[in-house]
Design a protein around this motif. Structure first.
Motif, PDB file in Angstrom:
ATOM      1  N   SER A  16       0.780  -1.249   0.056  1.00  0.00           N
ATOM      2  CA  SER A  16      -0.092   0.048   0.021  1.00  0.00           C
ATOM      3  C   SER A  16       0.989   1.326   0.031  1.00  0.00           C
ATOM      4  CB  SER A  16      -0.950  -0.022   1.032  1.00  0.00           C
ATOM      5  OG  SER A  16      -0.292   0.348   2.296  1.00  0.00           O
ATOM      6  N   GLY A  20       0.862   4.023  -2.931  1.00  0.00           N
ATOM      7  CA  GLY A  20       0.143   5.397  -2.474  1.00  0.00           C
ATOM      8  C   GLY A  20       1.128   6.559  -3.144  1.00  0.00           C
ATOM      9  N   ALA A  24      -1.783  11.395 -10.195  1.00  0.00           N
ATOM     10  CA  ALA A  24      -3.111  11.241 -10.780  1.00  0.00           C
ATOM     11  C   ALA A  24      -2.691  11.344 -12.463  1.00  0.00           C
ATOM     12  CB  ALA A  24      -4.135  12.326 -10.458  1.00  0.00           C
ATOM     13  N   LEU A  42     -10.071   9.244 -10.002  1.00  0.00           N
ATOM     14  CA  LEU A  42      -9.582   8.060  -9.462  1.00  0.00           C
ATOM     15  C   LEU A  42      -9.130   6.858 -10.546  1.00  0.00           C
ATOM     16  CD1 LEU A  42     -12.179   7.712  -6.492  1.00  0.00           C
ATOM     17  CD2 LEU A  42     -10.055   8.431  -6.192  1.00  0.00           C
ATOM     18  N   GLN A  45      -5.745   7.854 -11.186  1.00  0.00           N
ATOM     19  CA  GLN A  45      -4.664   7.314 -10.229  1.00  0.00           C
ATOM     20  C   GLN A  45      -4.207   5.858 -10.090  1.00  0.00           C
ATOM     21  OE1 GLN A  45      -6.397  10.568  -6.751  1.00  0.00           O
ATOM     22  NE2 GLN A  45      -6.274   8.264  -6.421  1.00  0.00           N
ATOM     23  N   ALA A  46      -5.439   5.179 -10.371  1.00  0.00           N
ATOM     24  CA  ALA A  46      -5.175   3.442 -10.341  1.00  0.00           C
ATOM     25  C   ALA A  46      -4.353   3.184 -11.440  1.00  0.00           C
ATOM     26  CB  ALA A  46      -6.811   3.063 -10.457  1.00  0.00           C
ATOM     27  N   LYS A  49      -0.875   3.990 -10.850  1.00  0.00           N
ATOM     28  CA  LYS A  49      -0.252   2.915  -9.871  1.00  0.00           C
ATOM     29  C   LYS A  49      -0.061   1.673 -10.605  1.00  0.00           C
ATOM     30  CE  LYS A  49      -2.556   5.282  -5.833  1.00  0.00           C
ATOM     31  NZ  LYS A  49      -3.658   4.947  -4.884  1.00  0.00           N
ATOM     32  N   ALA A  78      -2.071  -3.947  -6.962  1.00  0.00           N
ATOM     33  CA  ALA A  78      -2.163  -3.073  -6.138  1.00  0.00           C
ATOM     34  C   ALA A  78      -1.383  -3.135  -4.762  1.00  0.00           C
ATOM     35  CB  ALA A  78      -3.505  -2.698  -5.695  1.00  0.00           C
ATOM     36  N   VAL A 195     -12.536   0.277  -9.352  1.00  0.00           N
ATOM     37  CA  VAL A 195     -11.428   1.305  -9.184  1.00  0.00           C
ATOM     38  C   VAL A 195     -11.696   2.045  -8.162  1.00  0.00           C
ATOM     39  CG1 VAL A 195     -10.244   3.282 -10.181  1.00  0.00           C
ATOM     40  CG2 VAL A 195     -10.403   1.061 -11.663  1.00  0.00           C
ATOM     41  N   GLU A 199      -9.297   2.481  -4.653  1.00  0.00           N
ATOM     42  CA  GLU A 199      -8.646   3.427  -4.588  1.00  0.00           C
ATOM     43  C   GLU A 199      -8.902   3.937  -3.032  1.00  0.00           C
ATOM     44  OE1 GLU A 199      -6.325   5.688  -6.331  1.00  0.00           O
ATOM     45  OE2 GLU A 199      -5.914   3.566  -7.084  1.00  0.00           O
ATOM     46  N   GLU A 200     -10.262   3.978  -2.782  1.00  0.00           N
ATOM     47  CA  GLU A 200     -10.657   4.120  -1.387  1.00  0.00           C
ATOM     48  C   GLU A 200     -10.264   3.390  -0.350  1.00  0.00           C
ATOM     49  OE1 GLU A 200     -12.360   6.646  -0.374  1.00  0.00           O
ATOM     50  OE2 GLU A 200     -13.023   7.648  -2.213  1.00  0.00           O
TER      51      GLU A 200
END
Length: 234
Positions: A16, A20, A24, A42, A45-46, A49, A78, A195, A199-200
């Motif tokens: 994580s 993180g 974005a 989001l 962002q995903a 990552k 992730a 997603v 992300e949350e």
């Protein structure tokens, strides 16, 4: 030797933290996701990552249902969990990693090419949180919740064994209900919805649970249920 639970915890925390650090992506990365799309930020962002990507035609296809295999791959990627690549079927390495690190259990569905239900996503997400010290106590406490303690009009269809998972995912803000007041546990999850939940989830894993008022409220309800049960037993 580190216990399996602690090994899982260590690997997930490292994953994580690494995840993180991404920035974005521009909403123009996909021709079917513009700046006004409800999940544009989001999704970006995903993608940055690296645990989800678009298609070769330049689309993200945000409304497409996510299969179990696709979701498992997203979670494993992730968290940066080690996994074997290649082979047939393509997802076997991700599934093996998910079992090894406790994301999947033997009772879970093995029909990996079918769309994953929201309930299954919630179960997997809750498992990753429940091994972390900050959230373990909440997960355990939520075993004392009643279905009526959750604000969803379809709560009668919830199984008692799933209440801790549902409460943890809802209390932390990872999942929410639909405008009609239902949780829709048996509904498929679109790529955009998935997603957003992931992300949350990644964000929640590195914050203090006391910053989540809804989580604290559910915990209070669970404690009240215990008190009432003790009084009724006297």
């Amino acid at each position: 030797m580190m216990s399996k639970t602690l090994l899982i915890l260590a690997m997930l925390v490292c994953g994580s933290l690494a995840a993180g650090q991404a920035e974005a992506a521009d909403s123009k990365d996909f021709k079917d996701v513009n700046e006004s799309h409800w999940a544009s930020g989001l999704i970006g962002q995903a993608v940055k990552k690296g645990y989800v990507s678009g298609y070769s035609d330049g689309t993200f296809d945000s409304s497409k249902a996510v299969t179990r295999a696709e979701f498992i791959k997203m979670v494993v990627e992730a968290l940066k969990l080690p996994n074997s690549q290649g082979g047939s079927p393509w997802y076997q390495g991700y599934v093996a990693a998910a079992f090894e690190f406790g994301l999947l259990e033997e009772t879970d569905s093995t029909d990996y090419i079918k769309p994953i239900r929201r309930l299954e996503i919630i179960r997997i997400i809750a498992r990753t949180l429940a091994v972390e010290q900050a959230y373990a106590a909440y997960f355990d406490a939520f075993a004392d919740l009643n279905k009526e303690n959750l604000p969803f009009s379809d709560h009668a269809h919830f199984q008692n064994k799933d209440l801790p998972s549902i409460a943890l995912a809802y209390g932390t803000g990872i999942v929410a209900g639909y405008p009609d007041g239902t949780m829709g546990l048996n509904k498929a999850s679109s790529r955009a919805e998935t997603v957003v939940m992931l992300e949350e989830w990644l964000a929640v894993r590195v914050v203090d649970p006391v910053s989540k008022p809804r989580l604290l409220e559910l915990n209070d309800r669970a404690e009240r249920n215990v008190s009432i049960s003790m009084l009724d037993g006297q």
